[in-house]
Design a protein around this motif. Structure first.
Motif, PDB file in Angstrom:
ATOM      1  N   PRO A 228       0.818  -1.222   0.000  1.00  0.00           N
ATOM      2  CA  PRO A 228       0.000   0.000   0.000  1.00  0.00           C
ATOM      3  C   PRO A 228       0.850   1.271   0.000  1.00  0.00           C
ATOM      4  O   PRO A 228       0.529   2.223  -0.732  1.00  0.00           O
ATOM      5  N   GLY A 229       1.928   1.293   0.781  1.00  0.00           N
ATOM      6  CA  GLY A 229       2.803   2.468   0.803  1.00  0.00           C
ATOM      7  C   GLY A 229       3.597   2.597  -0.482  1.00  0.00           C
ATOM      8  O   GLY A 229       3.754   3.700  -1.034  1.00  0.00           O
ATOM      9  N   VAL A 230       4.069   1.491  -0.980  1.00  0.00           N
ATOM     10  CA  VAL A 230       4.898   1.511  -2.190  1.00  0.00           C
ATOM     11  C   VAL A 230       4.116   2.077  -3.376  1.00  0.00           C
ATOM     12  O   VAL A 230       4.661   2.826  -4.191  1.00  0.00           O
ATOM     13  N   ILE A 231       2.834   1.746  -3.442  1.00  0.00           N
ATOM     14  CA  ILE A 231       2.019   2.228  -4.572  1.00  0.00           C
ATOM     15  C   ILE A 231       1.987   3.754  -4.601  1.00  0.00           C
ATOM     16  O   ILE A 231       2.112   4.375  -5.654  1.00  0.00           O
ATOM     17  N   THR A 232       1.848   4.360  -3.430  1.00  0.00           N
ATOM     18  CA  THR A 232       1.630   5.813  -3.401  1.00  0.00           C
ATOM     19  C   THR A 232       2.898   6.638  -3.159  1.00  0.00           C
ATOM     20  O   THR A 232       2.936   7.812  -3.513  1.00  0.00           O
ATOM     21  N   ASP A 233       3.932   6.062  -2.567  1.00  0.00           N
ATOM     22  CA  ASP A 233       5.156   6.844  -2.319  1.00  0.00           C
ATOM     23  C   ASP A 233       5.865   7.150  -3.644  1.00  0.00           C
ATOM     24  O   ASP A 233       5.926   6.290  -4.528  1.00  0.00           O
ATOM     25  N   PRO A 234       6.448   8.350  -3.780  1.00  0.00           N
ATOM     26  CA  PRO A 234       7.194   8.651  -5.003  1.00  0.00           C
ATOM     27  C   PRO A 234       8.410   7.741  -5.146  1.00  0.00           C
ATOM     28  O   PRO A 234       8.977   7.294  -4.145  1.00  0.00           O
ATOM     29  N   GLY A 235       8.782   7.489  -6.368  1.00  0.00           N
ATOM     30  CA  GLY A 235       9.981   6.694  -6.622  1.00  0.00           C
ATOM     31  C   GLY A 235      11.224   7.570  -6.636  1.00  0.00           C
ATOM     32  O   GLY A 235      11.121   8.799  -6.803  1.00  0.00           O
ATOM     33  N   VAL A 236      12.377   6.958  -6.488  1.00  0.00           N
ATOM     34  CA  VAL A 236      13.620   7.753  -6.499  1.00  0.00           C
ATOM     35  C   VAL A 236      13.869   8.367  -7.881  1.00  0.00           C
ATOM     36  O   VAL A 236      14.645   9.312  -8.017  1.00  0.00           O
ATOM     37  N   HIS A 237      13.188   7.827  -8.904  1.00  0.00           N
ATOM     38  CA  HIS A 237      13.389   8.417 -10.236  1.00  0.00           C
ATOM     39  C   HIS A 237      12.893   9.870 -10.270  1.00  0.00           C
ATOM     40  O   HIS A 237      13.321  10.639 -11.124  1.00  0.00           O
ATOM     41  N   THR A 238      12.049  10.240  -9.303  1.00  0.00           N
ATOM     42  CA  THR A 238      11.557  11.630  -9.282  1.00  0.00           C
ATOM     43  C   THR A 238      12.620  12.604  -8.745  1.00  0.00           C
ATOM     44  O   THR A 238      12.444  13.813  -8.832  1.00  0.00           O
ATOM     45  N   ILE A 239      13.677  12.069  -8.155  1.00  0.00           N
ATOM     46  CA  ILE A 239      14.745  12.968  -7.667  1.00  0.00           C
ATOM     47  C   ILE A 239      16.048  12.767  -8.455  1.00  0.00           C
ATOM     48  O   ILE A 239      17.125  13.209  -8.038  1.00  0.00           O
ATOM     49  N   ALA A 240      15.932  12.103  -9.604  1.00  0.00           N
ATOM     50  CA  ALA A 240      17.135  11.891 -10.427  1.00  0.00           C
ATOM     51  C   ALA A 240      17.724  13.235 -10.839  1.00  0.00           C
ATOM     52  O   ALA A 240      16.994  14.170 -11.195  1.00  0.00           O
ATOM     53  N   ASP A 241      19.028  13.323 -10.723  1.00  0.00           N
ATOM     54  CA  ASP A 241      19.797  14.486 -11.203  1.00  0.00           C
ATOM     55  C   ASP A 241      19.554  15.792 -10.442  1.00  0.00           C
ATOM     56  O   ASP A 241      19.996  16.845 -10.901  1.00  0.00           O
ATOM     57  N   ILE A 242      18.865  15.742  -9.306  1.00  0.00           N
ATOM     58  CA  ILE A 242      18.602  17.017  -8.606  1.00  0.00           C
ATOM     59  C   ILE A 242      19.876  17.567  -7.942  1.00  0.00           C
ATOM     60  O   ILE A 242      19.905  18.725  -7.563  1.00  0.00           O
ATOM     61  N   PHE A 243      20.890  16.737  -7.798  1.00  0.00           N
ATOM     62  CA  PHE A 243      22.143  17.241  -7.205  1.00  0.00           C
ATOM     63  C   PHE A 243      23.310  17.091  -8.182  1.00  0.00           C
ATOM     64  O   PHE A 243      24.428  16.749  -7.784  1.00  0.00           O
ATOM     65  N   ARG A 244      23.019  17.303  -9.466  1.00  0.00           N
ATOM     66  CA  ARG A 244      24.077  17.134 -10.480  1.00  0.00           C
ATOM     67  C   ARG A 244      25.270  18.042 -10.153  1.00  0.00           C
ATOM     68  O   ARG A 244      25.106  19.242  -9.942  1.00  0.00           O
ATOM     69  N   GLY A 245      26.415  17.414 -10.069  1.00  0.00           N
ATOM     70  CA  GLY A 245      27.649  18.162  -9.822  1.00  0.00           C
ATOM     71  C   GLY A 245      27.863  18.565  -8.377  1.00  0.00           C
ATOM     72  O   GLY A 245      28.880  19.188  -8.052  1.00  0.00           O
ATOM     73  N   CYS A 246      26.918  18.237  -7.506  1.00  0.00           N
ATOM     74  CA  CYS A 246      27.094  18.565  -6.077  1.00  0.00           C
ATOM     75  C   CYS A 246      27.674  17.351  -5.344  1.00  0.00           C
ATOM     76  O   CYS A 246      27.357  16.213  -5.691  1.00  0.00           O
ATOM     77  N   PRO A 247      28.458  17.594  -4.335  1.00  0.00           N
ATOM     78  CA  PRO A 247      29.052  16.460  -3.630  1.00  0.00           C
ATOM     79  C   PRO A 247      28.029  15.722  -2.767  1.00  0.00           C
ATOM     80  O   PRO A 247      27.049  16.316  -2.312  1.00  0.00           O
ATOM     81  N   ALA A 248      28.276  14.438  -2.608  1.00  0.00           N
ATOM     82  CA  ALA A 248      27.447  13.624  -1.700  1.00  0.00           C
ATOM     83  C   ALA A 248      28.391  12.883  -0.770  1.00  0.00           C
ATOM     84  O   ALA A 248      29.496  12.510  -1.171  1.00  0.00           O
ATOM     85  N   VAL A 249      27.944  12.686   0.447  1.00  0.00           N
ATOM     86  CA  VAL A 249      28.726  11.827   1.338  1.00  0.00           C
ATOM     87  C   VAL A 249      27.830  10.667   1.754  1.00  0.00           C
ATOM     88  O   VAL A 249      26.670  10.863   2.120  1.00  0.00           O
ATOM     89  N   ILE A 250      28.382   9.470   1.618  1.00  0.00           N
ATOM     90  CA  ILE A 250      27.655   8.268   2.024  1.00  0.00           C
ATOM     91  C   ILE A 250      28.232   7.806   3.359  1.00  0.00           C
ATOM     92  O   ILE A 250      29.436   7.540   3.466  1.00  0.00           O
ATOM     93  N   VAL A 251      27.383   7.743   4.348  1.00  0.00           N
ATOM     94  CA  VAL A 251      27.840   7.410   5.701  1.00  0.00           C
ATOM     95  C   VAL A 251      27.483   5.953   6.000  1.00  0.00           C
ATOM     96  O   VAL A 251      26.308   5.601   6.066  1.00  0.00           O
ATOM     97  N   SER A 252      28.497   5.135   6.141  1.00  0.00           N
ATOM     98  CA  SER A 252      28.284   3.743   6.524  1.00  0.00           C
ATOM     99  C   SER A 252      28.763   3.551   7.953  1.00  0.00           C
ATOM    100  O   SER A 252      29.355   4.454   8.545  1.00  0.00           O
ATOM    101  N   ALA A 253      28.536   2.345   8.469  1.00  0.00           N
ATOM    102  CA  ALA A 253      28.739   2.166   9.915  1.00  0.00           C
ATOM    103  C   ALA A 253      29.991   1.365  10.271  1.00  0.00           C
ATOM    104  O   ALA A 253      30.069   0.764  11.341  1.00  0.00           O
ATOM    105  N   GLY A 254      30.984   1.370   9.373  1.00  0.00           N
ATOM    106  CA  GLY A 254      32.227   0.657   9.680  1.00  0.00           C
ATOM    107  C   GLY A 254      32.952   1.267  10.862  1.00  0.00           C
ATOM    108  O   GLY A 254      32.681   2.415  11.237  1.00  0.00           O
ATOM    109  N   PRO A 255      33.896   0.517  11.466  1.00  0.00           N
ATOM    110  CA  PRO A 255      34.570   0.982  12.684  1.00  0.00           C
ATOM    111  C   PRO A 255      35.245   2.347  12.554  1.00  0.00           C
ATOM    112  O   PRO A 255      35.296   3.117  13.525  1.00  0.00           O
ATOM    113  N   SER A 256      35.726   2.690  11.347  1.00  0.00           N
ATOM    114  CA  SER A 256      36.447   3.960  11.201  1.00  0.00           C
ATOM    115  C   SER A 256      35.540   5.179  11.262  1.00  0.00           C
ATOM    116  O   SER A 256      36.033   6.311  11.378  1.00  0.00           O
TER     117      SER A 256
END
Lengths: 122, 606
Positions: B184-212
């Motif tokens: 039910p939620g998946v049907i109505t929630d927007p897909g990530v394709h709606t935010i494609a390219d909105i940060f073109r050329g801007c930096p992103a940081v991906i935060v993972s949970a490794g020890p460092s």
């Protein structure tokens, strides 16, 4: 063997008799390493084997040249071992472990066995 | 081989066998086998390998096949042998000159697809028995780059296959349940394709949970509004505890452990990017602040996507961090900076401080199959697990594929990743996070624009679910009938086996054969009828995963063995059908009357 040989020569010959089987075994080990694909270790082993062969050759040359006595079979053994070098050198130059293994197994080891046999008979 | 391939010469060996050598363009020769005794040489090569309990043996290089013949003599008849040979001429020569190989017992391949297919086909053997890799050194020397690459790929295929199979066994049932519960939620929630390219050329940081992550996470506030901050679920708790808020949180794991990462968290304004298989208790925590992405393929997933429409495909890779990378790429971000992405037990720890796994340590030992050492950032080696290694391999594949972006590994520890530029997080911040980028504001605007009711889609989905539910309800009695027939055959066979004397046994045997043949024919007719519902069988695949992994009876198996296998498989279908009926009923209720979703403002209990 000539019974008139001085005791120090007898001692050298005894050491050679002990040394040759060690060289044969080393040649076998190097062959196995090369056949099983451990080329780096095989080539290190080959380096040590060649040093041992040089040492044997040096002693054989010394005995043959310093004593004008016919030490039975020594000269022919020396020549036989020396004859292996060109094919071994070619195989090494071609960086061909299969050929090196063949030379060690089917040329060097028989030459060493022949040398040992000559010394035993003497 | 290309036109410039070296010539292969066949020559007699001193012992009467034939041997071969390669003549290179510069006139040099390389022997493929001994010129004196190829058979003895092959025995020496094979003797190096412990073949006890070998289930799959892979030989790199065929040559004239003396080592393969020797190997087949020593192996159990059940062992599978794959010979990888890059030179077609060599295969023809070996077939011509080596009569001592039982060619039917081996598979010869050169292309990666063939090799992958071989491992997939024999994955059940790989799970149970040992894989042995044998180089034919002389063949490998003729094409070292090819064989080095193949050797690495074999390790990777096998790691991935084993991890996927193990993971699948544990999670498939949850995946099935979550996909229907989240629908039910998946049907109505927007897909990530709606935010494609909105940060073109801007930096992103991906935060993972490794020890460092514990070493440089505090710098994250300097990335806020200077780029987009994407964190994986495991790192969210640690970030929020430090008062740091991501813009996007990515999650996809279907198990309850994933929910525990979110349970009881402080409120956050971050948006959730989730895969439909995500544990069903997580999306409600982000009510009104969600995007959907599709990563995983299965008959059920594909069917549902076909009903509600694709939401944006993100390549999977065995870790939520891989999905986070896919989303950063989709957003158009450049550079993409990783922190906390150790993929290794840096300092012996599994995770960073502040995560639910804080303080967990491992002590890997050399020689253990589940651990291996990989090159480390900053030199030397670091221990990792087979599962993390398969993620590392996947990342490196993706980094090579998406090399149009600068990928920075600012983890400051852990495994070295090919395709990344290594620098400290401080350097990355000072160099790339220099302009104003109100990420959360931009995402909020896009989300608002893309949100909205989709009554036509809901109607379509509901109608199709109702039809499918009805089809399963009709199918269930047929499955019952089939299983009853199959169980009857097994029972009858047991009765016929009890005979007081030889004459009776003989008469019993004749009667039994006639009876069982009739019963088997009836069973076959039922099987045909049941199997016409191919779509229904397909949709159950996640629920019947383990039954499909069961070994099929070999050719020539007795009727009884075949019937027992049928019982096992169709009992799986029957159980799966009952589960499916119950879940479809619940989903239909949820579609009619959407449950009140609870967000962080009203946290759910455990």
């Amino acid at each position: 063997m000539n019974t008139a040989l001085p005791p120090e020569i007898e001692e050298i010959l005894r050491q050679i008799r002990e040394f040759i089987p060690t060289l044969s075994a080393a040649a076998g080990e190097v062959t196995t390493l090369l056949q099983q694909g451990d080329v780096a270790q095989g080539m290190r082993g080959l380096g040590e084997l060649v040093n041992g062969l040089k040492e044997l050759q040096r002693v054989l040359e010394f005995l043959c040249s310093s004593f004008s006595v016919e030490l039975s079979g020594l000269e022919s053994s020396r020549v036989q071992i020396e004859a292996v070098y060109p094919s071994l050198l070619t195989a090494v130059e071609d960086a061909d472990p299969v050929a090196i293994s063949d030379v060690l197994s089917y040329e060097l080891v028989p030459a060493l066995e022949s040398c040992q046999g000559g010394l035993q008979r003497g | 081989m290309a036109d410039a391939a070296p010539a292969i010469e066949i020559l007699p060996a001193r012992n009467g066998q034939v041997t071969a050598r390669v003549r290179w363009g510069d006139g040099r020769f390389s022997w493929l086998h001994s010129a004196y005794d190829p058979g003895r040489e092959a025995a020496s090569l094979v003797a190096k390998h412990a073949l006890d309990h070998a289930g799959v043996v892979v030989v790199l290089g065929l040559g004239l096949g003396y080592h393969v013949a020797e190997l087949l003599q020593q192996l159990d008849n059940q062992a599978r042998v794959l010979v990888i040979e890059s030179d077609d001429r060599m295969i023809k020569l070996a077939r011509k000159h080596n009569r001592s190989i039982t060619w039917k017992r081996i598979t010869i391949a050169a292309r990666e697809e063939e090799i992958k297919a071989f491992f997939f086909q024999h994955r059940d053997v790989l799970r149970e028995k040992k894989l042995v890799l044998i180089d034919h050194p002389a063949s490998v020397r003729t094409n070292p780059d090819y064989y080095t690459k193949i050797r690495q790929h074999i390790r990777d295929y096998v790691s991935t296959l084993l991890v996927e199979t193990a993971t699948g066994k544990v999670i498939n049932r949850s995946v099935h349940e979550n996909m229907l519960a989240n629908l039910p939620g998946v049907i109505t929630d927007p897909g990530v394709h709606t935010i494609a390219d909105i940060f073109r050329g801007c930096p992103a940081v991906i935060v993972s949970a490794g020890p460092s992550l514990s070493n440089n996470m505090r710098l994250l506030n300097q990335a806020k509004n200077k780029g987009v901050i994407i964190c994986v679920g495991t790192a969210l708790k640690a970030m929020l505890a430090e008062g740091l808020h991501p813009d996007l949180v990515v999650t996809l794991d279907p198990n309850i452990g994933n929910y525990k990462l979110f349970e009881g968290l402080d409120p956050t304004e971050a948006f959730l990017c989730y895969e439909p298989q995500t544990h069903r208790l997580i999306p409600p925590l982000f009510a009104g602040r969600r995007f959907v992405f599709n990563s995983f393929q299965s008959p059920l997933a594909n069917w549902l996507v076909g009903l509600y429409g694709a939401k944006g495909y993100i390549e999977p890779g065995g870790s939520v961090a891989v999905a986070a990378f896919g989303i950063a790429y989709l957003l158009g971000s450049d550079p993409i900076v990783f922190i906390g992405q150790d993929l290794a037990y840096t300092g012996g720890f599994t995770h960073a401080k502040g995560t639910v796994y804080e303080g967990r340590q491992v002590k890997p030992k050399a020689g253990r199959l589940d651990y291996l050492e990989v090159p480390a950032i900053g030199g030397g080696k670091v221990w990792t697990s087979r599962a993390m290694h398969s993620v590392l391999v996947r990342f490196e594949e993706l980094f090579a594929k998406y090399s149009d972006r600068l990928i920075i590994d600012a983890t400051e520890g852990g495994a070295l990743k090919q395709g990344t530029k290594v620098m400290t997080f401080r350097e990355a911040l000072d160099t790339y996070f220099t302009k104003e980028v109100p990420a959360l504001e931009i995402i909020t605007t896009k989300h608002r624009e893309a949100s909205g009711p989709r009554p036509d889609v809901v109607r379509r989905v509901r109608k199709e679910l109702e039809n499918t539910l009805e089809a399963y309800r009709k199918w269930l009695p047929k499955l019952d009938q089939l299983l009853e027939k199959a169980q009857g055959i097994v029972k009858a066979a047991d009765v016929f086996n009890v005979a007081p004397d030889a004459e009776t046994a003989n008469r019993f045997a004749q009667g039994a054969a006639r009876h069982l043949q009739e019963q088997a024919a009836e069973l076959n007719a039922l099987l045909k009828e049941v199997n016409t519902a191919a779509k229904l069988i397909d949709l159950l695949s996640l629920l019947t995963f383990e039954h499909h992994l069961a070994k099929t009876p070999p050719d020539g198996a007795t009727l009884l063995d075949q019937v027992r296998h049928i019982i096992k498989l169709y009992e799986g279908y029957r159980t799966g059908t009952k589960t499916m009926i119950s879940q479809l009923e619940q989903t239909l209720v949820a579609l009619d009357d959407r449950p009140q979703e609870q967000s962080f403002q009203t946290p759910v209990g455990s």
